[in-house]
Write an enzyme that holds these catalytic residues in place. Structure first.
Site, short mmCIF file in Angstrom:
data_model
loop_
_atom_site.label_atom_id
_atom_site.label_comp_id
_atom_site.label_asym_id
_atom_site.label_seq_id
_atom_site.Cartn_x
_atom_site.Cartn_y
_atom_site.Cartn_z
N ARG A 161 -2.42 -73.04 24.61
CA ARG A 161 -2.65 -71.89 23.73
C ARG A 161 -3.66 -70.96 24.38
O ARG A 161 -4.84 -70.91 24.00
CB ARG A 161 -3.11 -72.38 22.36
CG ARG A 161 -1.96 -72.96 21.56
CD ARG A 161 -2.18 -72.80 20.07
NE ARG A 161 -0.91 -72.78 19.36
CZ ARG A 161 -0.80 -72.65 18.06
NH1 ARG A 161 -1.88 -72.50 17.31
NH2 ARG A 161 0.38 -72.66 17.49
N GLN B 67 0.93 -67.14 26.12
CA GLN B 67 1.36 -66.85 24.76
C GLN B 67 2.86 -66.58 24.66
O GLN B 67 3.52 -67.01 23.72
CB GLN B 67 0.57 -65.66 24.22
CG GLN B 67 0.71 -65.44 22.73
CD GLN B 67 -0.26 -64.38 22.23
OE1 GLN B 67 -0.79 -63.59 23.02
NE2 GLN B 67 -0.50 -64.34 20.94
N ASP C 134 5.09 -69.75 24.36
CA ASP C 134 4.76 -70.71 23.30
C ASP C 134 5.94 -70.94 22.36
O ASP C 134 6.11 -70.25 21.36
CB ASP C 134 3.54 -70.19 22.52
CG ASP C 134 2.99 -71.21 21.55
OD1 ASP C 134 3.64 -72.24 21.33
OD2 ASP C 134 1.90 -70.97 21.00
N SER D 50 5.22 -71.95 18.59
CA SER D 50 4.91 -70.83 17.70
C SER D 50 6.17 -70.02 17.37
O SER D 50 6.38 -69.63 16.21
CB SER D 50 3.86 -69.91 18.34
OG SER D 50 2.61 -70.56 18.40
N TYR E 295 -5.55 -75.52 16.63
CA TYR E 295 -4.88 -76.44 15.73
C TYR E 295 -5.89 -77.10 14.80
O TYR E 295 -7.08 -77.21 15.11
CB TYR E 295 -4.16 -77.54 16.52
CG TYR E 295 -2.95 -77.07 17.29
CD1 TYR E 295 -1.77 -76.75 16.65
CD2 TYR E 295 -2.99 -76.96 18.69
CE1 TYR E 295 -0.65 -76.33 17.36
CE2 TYR E 295 -1.89 -76.54 19.41
CZ TYR E 295 -0.72 -76.23 18.74
OH TYR E 295 0.37 -75.82 19.45
#
Length: 365
Positions: free
Chosen positions: A121, A126, A129, A132, A226
């Site tokens: 992360r 990004q 990911d 996500s 997280y």
């Protein structure tokens, strides 16, 4: 690089690892793409679209022959792992925390493996990911699944027959999935509240038009943003706050998960029994044990008139956009791995090293 796109065989899986748009981009960068025939059909991407994008089509195992990189959505079966070319790289959602036998089999074949769940992360990673991107769709779909099961509508409605009050929705866990669930429930007209053990997300929740349920002296933010496990006293305070709030809710969506660990238990059977008959709970953590004590993965449980749903693999129920998003994650990763057009696996690289679970005949994690 020679890149192969495998057809998914896991029950209920309708996504594909790369869509024609991704293939066209990779072909333009001088990579060679081969797609297993029928790989994208369930997601709305016919074979002709892949051919038009510059990919070659092949049937079954022939699609993998000579591949340097094999991309998938779900982890392969052990039989499928044995078809991977020796020395190739496998990129997929590998569930490495439960993948011992599979990872050992890959190591024995000297197949390297990058787990898409382990994208770090960081700002640089990004766009890779996958957790996500897929959680965004899961949060959206969870609200639709819950709304479909409710015996009432979500928005306020004023008609000649009278005014209908809006439903009350409660989202437990304000990560990517939770925030999308909040936004979706708000768009559908519900009065929305949310809870998270990370107070830092309060402003994000409120920016979406929802209220935030606060629990004093509870903070559980772990690495990478997280949540982490709560202590016993913190857990007791959280359960007390949720119990007091949930009894007045019509729709509850739970999204709390801790990577590599069982999902935290946040809704007890007694809480479910305290809710109004006709209420619905959608537990997005069903695959990792469930946030609700009564959740059964893939099933609907009715207790005291309250329906508890444990849907599995919700992103696959919207396979067109789920594949588009996952495909962009994979494409960006492949571009990161390509140095002067060739595959370079550098365990010291901050992205590659974090994702590399099998390399040089060894299981790394």
């Amino acid at each position: 690089m020679r890149i192969a796109v495998a057809r998914e065989t896991s029950p209920g899986e309708r996504r594909v690892a790369l869509v024609p748009e991704n293939v066209a981009r990779l072909v333009k960068q001088q990579h060679e793409l081969r797609v297993e025939r029928g790989a994208g059909v369930a997601a709305g991407f016919p074979d002709q679209a892949y051919e038009a994008a510059g990919a070659a089509l092949a049937d079954g195992p022939a699609a993998l022959e000579g591949a340097e990189v094999v991309v998938r959505v779900q982890r392969p079966s052990e039989a499928e792992a044995d078809l991977l070319p020796q020395g190739a790289l496998l990129v997929a959602l590998l569930a490495p925390h439960q993948g011992g036998p599979l990872l050992a089999r890959l190591a024995a074949r000297r197949v390297s493996a990058l787990a898409m769940e382990k994208v770090p992360r960081t700002t640089r990673a990004q766009s890779m990911d996958a957790l996500s991107s897929q959680a965004t769709l899961a949060g959206y779909k969870a609200v639709l699944v819950g709304a479909n099961a409710l015996p009432r509508i979500l928005p306020m409605m004023t008609t000649a027959a009278g005014t209908l009050a809006p439903a009350k929705a409660f989202v437990v866990g304000a990560g990517v999935a939770g925030l999308q669930a909040i936004a979706t429930a708000r768009r559908l007209g519900a009065v929305v509240s949310a809870f998270d053990v990370r107070p830092v997300v309060k402003e994000q929740v409120q920016s979406l038009g929802a209220s935030f349920v606060e629990v004093q002296e509870v903070t559980a933010e772990g690495a990478g943003g997280y949540a982490k496990e709560l202590g016993a006293s913190e857990q007791e305070r959280v359960l007390g706050a949720i119990a007091a709030h949930v009894k007045d809710m019509d729709l509850v969506v739970t999204t709390a998960q801790i990577p590599g660990r069982p999902a935290p238990r946040l809704l007890t059977a007694d809480m479910i029994r305290s809710m109004r008959p006709g209420s619905v709970v959608v537990d997005l953590a069903a695959e990792s044990g469930g946030n609700c004590e009564l959740t059964r993965p893939g099933e609907a449980v009715v207790e005291a008139g309250v329906t508890v749903l444990g849907p599995l693999n919700l992103p696959s129920t919207v396979p067109f956009h789920a594949s588009q998003m996952y495909g962009r994650n994979v494409t960006t990763l492949l571009q990161h791995l390509a140095k002067d057009g060739r595959l370079v696996l550098d365990p010291q690289d901050e992205i590659t090293g974090a994702m590399l679970v099998v390399h040089d005949g060894q299981v790394r994690g």
